[in-house]
Design a protein around this motif. Structure first.
Motif, short mmCIF file in Angstrom:
data_model
loop_
_atom_site.label_atom_id
_atom_site.label_comp_id
_atom_site.label_asym_id
_atom_site.label_seq_id
_atom_site.Cartn_x
_atom_site.Cartn_y
_atom_site.Cartn_z
N PHE A 111 0.77 -1.13 -0.06
CA PHE A 111 -0.16 0.00 0.06
C PHE A 111 0.69 1.23 0.00
O PHE A 111 1.99 1.12 0.52
N TYR B 214 0.25 5.01 1.45
CA TYR B 214 -0.61 6.03 2.16
C TYR B 214 -0.08 7.27 1.95
O TYR B 214 1.18 7.43 2.16
N GLN C 83 -0.40 11.49 3.67
CA GLN C 83 -0.77 12.10 4.75
C GLN C 83 -0.44 13.63 4.55
O GLN C 83 0.76 14.10 4.46
N ASN D 263 -1.68 18.27 8.87
CA ASN D 263 -2.68 18.08 9.78
C ASN D 263 -3.77 17.32 9.45
O ASN D 263 -4.89 17.55 9.95
N GLU D 264 -3.63 16.26 8.43
CA GLU D 264 -4.76 15.44 8.15
C GLU D 264 -4.43 13.96 8.44
O GLU D 264 -3.41 13.80 8.85
N ALA D 265 -5.50 13.12 8.34
CA ALA D 265 -5.22 11.74 8.44
C ALA D 265 -4.44 11.20 7.57
O ALA D 265 -4.75 11.61 6.23
N PRO D 266 -3.66 10.09 7.85
CA PRO D 266 -3.23 9.33 6.51
C PRO D 266 -4.16 8.69 5.45
O PRO D 266 -5.21 8.05 6.30
N LEU E 64 -5.50 6.27 2.17
CA LEU E 64 -5.02 5.19 1.29
C LEU E 64 -4.74 5.98 -0.11
O LEU E 64 -5.73 6.51 -0.57
N LYS F 128 -3.06 0.53 -3.69
CA LYS F 128 -2.80 -0.57 -3.08
C LYS F 128 -2.50 -1.72 -4.23
O LYS F 128 -2.89 -1.50 -5.31
N LEU G 226 3.39 13.92 3.08
CA LEU G 226 4.12 12.53 3.86
C LEU G 226 3.57 11.37 3.04
O LEU G 226 2.22 11.19 3.17
N TYR H 198 3.80 7.01 2.95
CA TYR H 198 4.01 5.87 3.59
C TYR H 198 3.88 4.74 2.71
O TYR H 198 2.76 4.65 2.24
N LYS I 137 -3.34 -5.42 9.99
CA LYS I 137 -2.04 -4.99 10.54
C LYS I 137 -1.16 -4.60 9.58
O LYS I 137 -0.60 -5.59 9.00
N LEU I 138 -0.77 -3.27 9.39
CA LEU I 138 0.12 -2.69 8.45
C LEU I 138 1.35 -2.75 9.20
O LEU I 138 1.94 -2.26 10.38
N PHE J 223 4.72 -0.27 8.42
CA PHE J 223 4.92 0.91 7.62
C PHE J 223 6.64 1.04 7.42
O PHE J 223 7.38 0.69 8.24
N GLY K 141 9.55 3.92 6.85
CA GLY K 141 9.70 5.17 7.77
C GLY K 141 9.24 6.40 7.06
O GLY K 141 9.20 7.48 7.81
N ARG L 105 -7.68 16.64 20.11
CA ARG L 105 -6.78 16.79 18.88
C ARG L 105 -5.40 17.28 19.74
O ARG L 105 -4.35 16.83 18.87
N PHE M 277 -6.42 -0.37 15.48
CA PHE M 277 -5.07 0.05 15.95
C PHE M 277 -4.66 1.29 16.60
O PHE M 277 -5.54 2.20 16.21
N TYR N 132 -1.25 3.49 16.86
CA TYR N 132 0.07 3.96 16.21
C TYR N 132 0.62 5.17 17.08
O TYR N 132 -0.20 6.22 17.15
N GLY O 188 8.71 7.08 12.58
CA GLY O 188 7.69 7.09 11.76
C GLY O 188 6.69 6.36 12.40
O GLY O 188 6.03 6.94 13.51
N TYR P 37 -3.15 -3.61 18.93
CA TYR P 37 -4.16 -4.10 17.67
C TYR P 37 -5.23 -4.96 18.28
O TYR P 37 -4.83 -5.84 18.95
N GLU Q 188 -8.62 -2.25 3.37
CA GLU Q 188 -8.23 -0.55 3.65
C GLU Q 188 -8.21 -0.25 5.03
O GLU Q 188 -9.30 -0.85 5.66
N PHE R 235 -7.71 5.94 9.08
CA PHE R 235 -7.14 6.66 10.27
C PHE R 235 -7.79 7.84 10.62
O PHE R 235 -8.36 8.36 9.76
N GLY R 236 -7.62 8.07 11.81
CA GLY R 236 -8.22 9.44 12.43
C GLY R 236 -6.97 10.27 12.34
O GLY R 236 -5.81 10.14 11.62
N LYS R 237 -7.37 11.77 12.55
CA LYS R 237 -6.36 12.75 12.44
C LYS R 237 -5.30 12.72 13.51
O LYS R 237 -4.27 13.65 13.30
#
Lengths: 113, 115
Positions: free
Chosen positions: A34, A36, A38, A41-44, A46, A49, A87, A89, A100-101, A103, A105, B9, B33, B35, B42, B48, B103, B106-108
């Motif tokens: 995958f 991803y 980001q 200030n946002e969520a990563p 997808l 894939k 960014l 990933y 479970k991913l 990642f 760096g 936040r 998850f 992280y 990273g 999990y 897929e 993710f949250g922020k």
């Protein structure tokens, strides 16, 4: 265990030039790969894939090809846009890991005018 | 549809305090998850859950980090006691099914600063 390597931590280039972000992996299982992305200030989210049938995934002008022979899944785009600054990933999973991913760096891409 | 919601936040804590971060996964998702995200390391897996059962908790984080899933729609991450090196962004993520090609959303994130 599984591992993902992204060799470039920072990539800076000029708008309009091609983008290539490297990703190599190691896994004892047949992996799903995958990308991803980001933004600040946002969520990563997808981006791409890998498919199991060797199709090349594409999204927002980005594409990546899974090469099992070289254990790579490099991200490419023919012409960078300012909005691509983010960014990135690369991540891996497989059926034994569930969702479970693992990642890499991360690579921070900055596109300049 | 609501995505993954994380609160707060931003959090500022003094060294030695206990903090609790909260996460609501996407409705109907079975995998959750936690992280930790830092510039140097990273994304590192902290915990999990699958269908509320703890499947894995990152070995290096066991002593002061504890994640719980109180029900299928709510999870917490407790850090006790906090240390300055815990300053990072904590991301919660969820996925519908455990299949490898699923897929993850993710949250922020919660940005934690420990002073």
């Amino acid at each position: 265990g599984d591992s993902v390597t992204q060799t470039e931590g920072l990539v800076t280039l000029t708008e309009g030039l091609p983008v290539m972000l490297n990703c190599t992996y190691q896994s004892t299982y047949s992996p799903f790969l995958f990308w991803y992305v980001q933004h600040l200030n946002e969520a990563p989210k997808l981006l791409l894939k890998s498919f199991t049938d060797n199709k090349r995934p594409e999204h927002q002008g980005f594409h990546a090809t899974l090469h099992k022979s070289s254990s790579s899944f490099h991200l490419q785009k023919s012409s960078a846009q300012l909005s691509d600054s983010a960014l990135y990933y690369c991540a891996l999973t497989h059926n034994n890991a569930g969702a479970k991913l693992t990642f890499g760096g991360g690579t921070r891409l900055t596109v300049r005018p | 549809d609501a995505g993954v919601t994380q609160t707060p936040r931003h959090e500022v804590a003094e060294k030695g305090q206990t903090i609790i971060l909260k996460c609501e996964p996407v409705s109907g998702h079975n995998d959750l998850f936690w992280y930790r995200q830092t510039k140097i390391q990273g994304l590192e897996l902290l915990s999990y859950f699958r269908s509320k059962s703890l499947m894995e908790d990152g070995g290096a984080f066991k002593d002061r980090f504890k994640a719980e899933m109180l029900n299928s729609s709510f999870s917490t991450l407790k850090i006790q006691p906090t240390e300055p090196k815990d300053s990072a962004v904590y991301l919660c993520a969820s996925s519908l099914a455990p299949g490898g090609n699923t897929e993850v959303f993710f949250g922020k994130g919660t940005r934690l600063t420990v002073v």
